[in-house]
Scaffold this motif. Structure first.
Motif, PDB file in Angstrom:
ATOM      1  N   GLU A 105       0.824  -1.208   0.000  1.00 43.58           N
ATOM      2  CA  GLU A 105       0.000   0.000   0.000  1.00 43.58           C
ATOM      3  C   GLU A 105       0.861   1.263   0.000  1.00 43.58           C
ATOM      4  O   GLU A 105       0.529   2.254  -0.664  1.00 43.58           O
ATOM      5  N   ALA A 106       1.930   1.256   0.760  1.00 45.48           N
ATOM      6  CA  ALA A 106       2.766   2.453   0.893  1.00 45.48           C
ATOM      7  C   ALA A 106       3.798   2.570  -0.210  1.00 45.48           C
ATOM      8  O   ALA A 106       4.443   3.617  -0.335  1.00 45.48           O
ATOM      9  N   LYS A 107       3.980   1.507  -0.994  1.00 39.94           N
ATOM     10  CA  LYS A 107       5.040   1.475  -2.013  1.00 39.94           C
ATOM     11  C   LYS A 107       6.376   1.813  -1.366  1.00 39.94           C
ATOM     12  O   LYS A 107       7.115   2.700  -1.804  1.00 39.94           O
ATOM     13  N   ALA A 108       6.668   1.074  -0.297  1.00 43.38           N
ATOM     14  CA  ALA A 108       7.881   1.320   0.480  1.00 43.38           C
ATOM     15  C   ALA A 108       8.690   0.043   0.619  1.00 43.38           C
ATOM     16  O   ALA A 108       8.141  -1.068   0.639  1.00 43.38           O
ATOM     17  N   LEU A 109       9.982   0.203   0.721  1.00 45.90           N
ATOM     18  CA  LEU A 109      10.892  -0.903   1.012  1.00 45.90           C
ATOM     19  C   LEU A 109      11.020  -0.968   2.533  1.00 45.90           C
ATOM     20  O   LEU A 109      11.458  -0.008   3.160  1.00 45.90           O
ATOM     21  N   ILE A 110      10.610  -2.076   3.134  1.00 45.05           N
ATOM     22  CA  ILE A 110      10.508  -2.160   4.587  1.00 45.05           C
ATOM     23  C   ILE A 110      11.509  -3.173   5.135  1.00 45.05           C
ATOM     24  O   ILE A 110      11.604  -4.304   4.640  1.00 45.05           O
ATOM     25  N   ILE A 111      12.225  -2.757   6.165  1.00 40.24           N
ATOM     26  CA  ILE A 111      13.155  -3.630   6.887  1.00 40.24           C
ATOM     27  C   ILE A 111      12.533  -3.902   8.251  1.00 40.24           C
ATOM     28  O   ILE A 111      12.497  -3.035   9.119  1.00 40.24           O
ATOM     29  N   SER A 112      11.993  -5.102   8.437  1.00 46.09           N
ATOM     30  CA  SER A 112      11.325  -5.486   9.680  1.00 46.09           C
ATOM     31  C   SER A 112      12.347  -6.189  10.574  1.00 46.09           C
ATOM     32  O   SER A 112      12.832  -7.276  10.245  1.00 46.09           O
ATOM     33  N   VAL A 113      12.666  -5.572  11.700  1.00 43.84           N
ATOM     34  CA  VAL A 113      13.823  -5.981  12.506  1.00 43.84           C
ATOM     35  C   VAL A 113      13.465  -7.098  13.489  1.00 43.84           C
ATOM     36  O   VAL A 113      12.468  -7.008  14.210  1.00 43.84           O
ATOM     37  N   GLU A 114      14.283  -8.111  13.517  1.00 40.23           N
ATOM     38  CA  GLU A 114      14.153  -9.211  14.480  1.00 40.23           C
ATOM     39  C   GLU A 114      15.130  -8.950  15.625  1.00 40.23           C
ATOM     40  O   GLU A 114      16.264  -9.420  15.648  1.00 40.23           O
ATOM     41  N   TYR A 115      14.684  -8.138  16.590  1.00 38.29           N
ATOM     42  CA  TYR A 115      15.505  -7.861  17.769  1.00 38.29           C
ATOM     43  C   TYR A 115      15.337  -8.998  18.779  1.00 38.29           C
ATOM     44  O   TYR A 115      14.347  -9.740  18.762  1.00 38.29           O
ATOM     45  N   ARG A 116      16.306  -9.132  19.678  1.00 38.27           N
ATOM     46  CA  ARG A 116      16.262 -10.220  20.659  1.00 38.27           C
ATOM     47  C   ARG A 116      15.273  -9.903  21.778  1.00 38.27           C
ATOM     48  O   ARG A 116      15.081  -8.747  22.148  1.00 38.27           O
ATOM     49  N   LEU A 117      14.650 -10.962  22.302  1.00 37.01           N
ATOM     50  CA  LEU A 117      13.549 -10.823  23.256  1.00 37.01           C
ATOM     51  C   LEU A 117      13.966 -11.141  24.679  1.00 37.01           C
ATOM     52  O   LEU A 117      14.845 -11.958  24.942  1.00 37.01           O
ATOM     53  N   ALA A 118      13.270 -10.485  25.621  1.00 35.95           N
ATOM     54  CA  ALA A 118      13.349 -10.839  27.041  1.00 35.95           C
ATOM     55  C   ALA A 118      12.436 -12.065  27.271  1.00 35.95           C
ATOM     56  O   ALA A 118      11.526 -12.316  26.494  1.00 35.95           O
TER      57      ALA A 118
END
Length: 300
Positions: A105-118
């Protein structure tokens, strides 16, 4: 039979997560991981997984029609998922579906980050992982750099239009990244154009608006924060979770020029979302802030 049935519970944060005395972590609210899509049949989006560092990964989304237009540059969105800093993933079904739609929808290149979890990696690990991911993205503008550049970013990314965003805990992370970006330069002196905070996870000991004091002190939100950040100074009044605390950095220093805050009318976090927007407006911040409220909506 559930293998955890007979184990002794150390911390019960249902319906989110349980920690057992033997160290076992049971994530109760967690959608299954799915593979990236060579071609997203519904949204029309390519996606792939990459390693940013030995400990930080990401899933990148590229709208398919843009691949056929090699000279067109797309806005870049670095996105941080929600989940109370302790559940969910950039690789989960729910996040994959959402980012797929957003990229299309946004016509955007998206970097979805996999950060470490507690609790395996208590805060501030997620904040550091998230900042490292943004630094990696910005480093693509530097000609001579030691990082391994990703061709999707170099070929299709517009580094003059970098946005960051997130939902719930991810919205909290995005806010703290904007605070840090206001004082600490990114590689190549890259600037963040805008921030997108969806139902940002803020909390504190003093009631705001219609919040009741007893709800604040006994709330799941308070217990989650102390669980994911057990060594935190100031408890729920630490500036990382309470941007209105006495010792919090001024909101006038947010490191972007545009800010969008999305709230749900019936969400427990909405009063603080309203207060955040008004506080930004009154802070002297030299930018444009907009707010969207979903009437009758909640985060669920």
């Amino acid at each position: 039979m559930d293998s955890n049935t007979n184990k002794e519970v150390l911390t019960d944060l249902s319906p989110l997560i349980k920690l057992y005395k033997d160290g076992t972590v049971e994530r109760l609210l967690n959608s299954p991981h799915i593979r990236p899509s060579p071609l997203g049949p519904n949204a029309g989006v390519f996606s792939k997984d990459i390693n940013i560092s030995p400990v930080v990964q990401a899933r990148i989304y590229l709208p398919v029609p843009e691949v056929t237009e090699p000279n067109r540059k797309l806005p870049l969105l670095v996105y941080y998922h929600g989940g109370g800093f302790c559940v969910e993933s950039a690789f989960s079904f729910l996040n994959h579906r959402y980012i797929n739609i957003l990229a299309a929808e946004a016509k955007a290149l998206i970097i979805s980050v996999e950060y470490r979890l507690a609790p395996e990696h208590p805060l501030p690990v997620a904040y550091e992982d998230s900042w490292s991911a943004l630094q990696w993205v910005a480093s693509h503008v530097i000609a001579n750099t030691s990082i391994k550049k990703d061709p999707w970013l170099t070929e299709h990314g517009d580094f003059g239009k970098i946005y960051i965003g997130g939902d719930s805990a991810g919205g909290n992370i995005a806010h703290n990244i904007l605070v840090r970006a206001g004082t600490e330069p990114l590689p190549g002196d890259v600037k963040i154009l805008g921030g997108f905070l969806s139902h940002p996870h803020f909390w504190g000991s003093k009631p705001i608006g219609s919040e009741a004091k007893q709800d604040i002190e006994e709330s799941l939100l308070c217990r989650i924060w102390l669980f994911v950040y057990p060594s935190v100074h100031g408890g729920i009044d630490n500036p990382m979770v309470n941007p209105f605390a006495d010792d919090a950095p001024s909101l006038s220093g947010l490191g972007c020029s545009r800010l969008l805050v999305c709230l749900a009318e019936e969400d427990v976090l909405t009063e603080r979302g309203f207060h955040y927007v008004e506080s930004v407006k009154k802070s002297g911040w030299n930018g444009e802030v907009q707010m969207v409220v979903v009437r009758g909506g909640t985060r669920n």
